[in-house]
Design a protein around this motif. Structure first.
Motif, PDB file in Angstrom:
ATOM      1  N   ALA A  77      42.316  -5.195 -21.617  1.00 14.36           N
ATOM      2  CA  ALA A  77      41.458  -6.375 -21.675  1.00 14.36           C
ATOM      3  C   ALA A  77      41.071  -6.833 -20.281  1.00 14.36           C
ATOM      4  N   THR A  78      41.992  -6.760 -19.336  1.00 14.40           N
ATOM      5  CA  THR A  78      41.693  -7.163 -17.960  1.00 14.40           C
ATOM      6  C   THR A  78      40.653  -6.244 -17.357  1.00 14.40           C
ATOM      7  N   LYS A  79      40.771  -4.947 -17.618  1.00 16.36           N
ATOM      8  CA  LYS A  79      39.804  -3.991 -17.098  1.00 16.36           C
ATOM      9  C   LYS A  79      38.409  -4.286 -17.633  1.00 16.36           C
ATOM     10  N   ARG A  80      38.296  -4.613 -18.907  1.00 15.71           N
ATOM     11  CA  ARG A  80      36.990  -4.903 -19.500  1.00 15.71           C
ATOM     12  C   ARG A  80      36.360  -6.137 -18.877  1.00 15.71           C
ATOM     13  N   MET A  81      37.195  -7.119 -18.511  1.00 18.66           N
ATOM     14  CA  MET A  81      36.650  -8.339 -17.915  1.00 18.66           C
ATOM     15  C   MET A  81      35.998  -8.051 -16.572  1.00 18.66           C
ATOM     16  N   THR A  82      36.473  -7.035 -15.854  1.00 13.48           N
ATOM     17  CA  THR A  82      35.916  -6.720 -14.553  1.00 13.48           C
ATOM     18  C   THR A  82      34.774  -5.711 -14.656  1.00 13.48           C
ATOM     19  N   MET A 103      28.621   1.140 -22.618  1.00 11.60           N
ATOM     20  CA  MET A 103      28.922   2.571 -22.649  1.00 11.60           C
ATOM     21  C   MET A 103      30.314   2.826 -23.219  1.00 11.60           C
ATOM     22  N   ALA A 104      31.280   1.983 -22.879  1.00  9.37           N
ATOM     23  CA  ALA A 104      32.640   2.141 -23.407  1.00  9.37           C
ATOM     24  C   ALA A 104      32.671   1.900 -24.915  1.00  9.37           C
ATOM     25  N   LEU A 105      31.916   0.916 -25.388  1.00  9.65           N
ATOM     26  CA  LEU A 105      31.846   0.652 -26.826  1.00  9.65           C
ATOM     27  C   LEU A 105      31.240   1.840 -27.559  1.00  9.65           C
ATOM     28  N   VAL A 106      30.172   2.403 -27.020  1.00  8.41           N
ATOM     29  CA  VAL A 106      29.524   3.563 -27.630  1.00  8.41           C
ATOM     30  C   VAL A 106      30.510   4.731 -27.714  1.00  8.41           C
ATOM     31  N   ALA A 149      36.789  -1.025 -33.560  1.00  6.55           N
ATOM     32  CA  ALA A 149      36.228  -0.677 -32.252  1.00  6.55           C
ATOM     33  C   ALA A 149      35.384  -1.826 -31.701  1.00  6.55           C
ATOM     34  N   VAL A 150      34.562  -2.442 -32.557  1.00  7.09           N
ATOM     35  CA  VAL A 150      33.714  -3.552 -32.120  1.00  7.09           C
ATOM     36  C   VAL A 150      34.560  -4.760 -31.725  1.00  7.09           C
ATOM     37  N   LYS A 151      35.595  -5.014 -32.484  1.00  6.08           N
ATOM     38  CA  LYS A 151      36.465  -6.170 -32.202  1.00  6.08           C
ATOM     39  C   LYS A 151      37.106  -6.075 -30.816  1.00  6.08           C
ATOM     40  N   GLU A 152      37.434  -4.864 -30.397  1.00  9.37           N
ATOM     41  CA  GLU A 152      38.033  -4.662 -29.072  1.00  9.37           C
ATOM     42  C   GLU A 152      37.068  -5.080 -27.962  1.00  9.37           C
ATOM     43  N   PHE A 153      35.781  -5.076 -28.257  1.00 10.20           N
ATOM     44  CA  PHE A 153      34.762  -5.430 -27.264  1.00 10.20           C
ATOM     45  C   PHE A 153      34.159  -6.788 -27.572  1.00 10.20           C
ATOM     46  N   ALA A 154      34.872  -7.627 -28.278  1.00 10.75           N
ATOM     47  CA  ALA A 154      34.345  -8.908 -28.733  1.00 10.75           C
ATOM     48  C   ALA A 154      33.874  -9.805 -27.596  1.00 10.75           C
ATOM     49  N   GLY A 155      34.455  -9.689 -26.438  1.00  8.79           N
ATOM     50  CA  GLY A 155      34.075 -10.553 -25.325  1.00  8.79           C
ATOM     51  C   GLY A 155      32.922 -10.039 -24.487  1.00  8.79           C
ATOM     52  N   MET A 156      32.211  -9.034 -24.964  1.00 13.58           N
ATOM     53  CA  MET A 156      31.113  -8.435 -24.176  1.00 13.58           C
ATOM     54  C   MET A 156      30.136  -9.469 -23.697  1.00 13.58           C
TER      55      MET A 156
END
Length: 143
Positions: A2-7, A15-18, A136-143
């Motif tokens: 989650a920290t990595k996605r925030m940065t 691209m990661a979601l795809v 998968a989408v839920k993991e990227f909820a904070g996009m």
């Protein structure tokens, strides 16, 4: 993670979601992310090669599915009848079956203007498709 996605930049997150959709969704042959505010396909991955026009059409069709004039009118009627007074869209997921493929479109919860798309073989277990794509989408909820 989650920290990595925030940065990560928004483009990197798309691209990661795809990639996550392609890897985790059963029988997936293509995935993508569409920006509803611009009608553009932000990122995609597919097992086949397609002409660029197909991807432009996919983005436009996604926009029509979720925000076409008649769809917006239906959403407005449903929201009015149910006393909903927010800007969130009523339709969040749409499943479309063609002769050989199943297409699942999922609107992002936190960003209603972003839709994730998973395209699978028609033989896919639809319950598993929904479960894995939602995860998968839920993991990227904070996009």
């Amino acid at each position: 993670m989650a920290t990595k996605r925030m940065t990560q930049s928004f483009s990197d997150q798309c691209m990661a979601l795809v990639k996550a959709l392609r890897a985790e969704t059963p029988d997936c042959v293509a995935s993508g992310v569409v920006d509803m505010s611009t009608g553009m396909l932000l990122s995609y991955e597919t097992v086949d090669s397609h002409p660029p026009e197909v991807f432009d059409l996919l983005a436009g069709a996604t926009l029509d599915l979720f925000q076409g004039r008649t769809v917006v009118m239906i959403e407005d009627v449903f929201k009015e009848r149910r006393g909903v007074n927010n800007d969130q869209h009523y339709f969040q997921e749409i499943l479309v079956n063609s002769d050989h493929l199943t297409h699942l479109f999922i609107r992002m919860n936190d960003r209603q203007d972003v839709v994730a798309v998973a395209v699978c073989r028609k033989s896919v277990n639809v319950g598993m498709l929904f479960a894995q794509a939602r995860r998968a989408v839920k993991e990227f909820a904070g996009m």
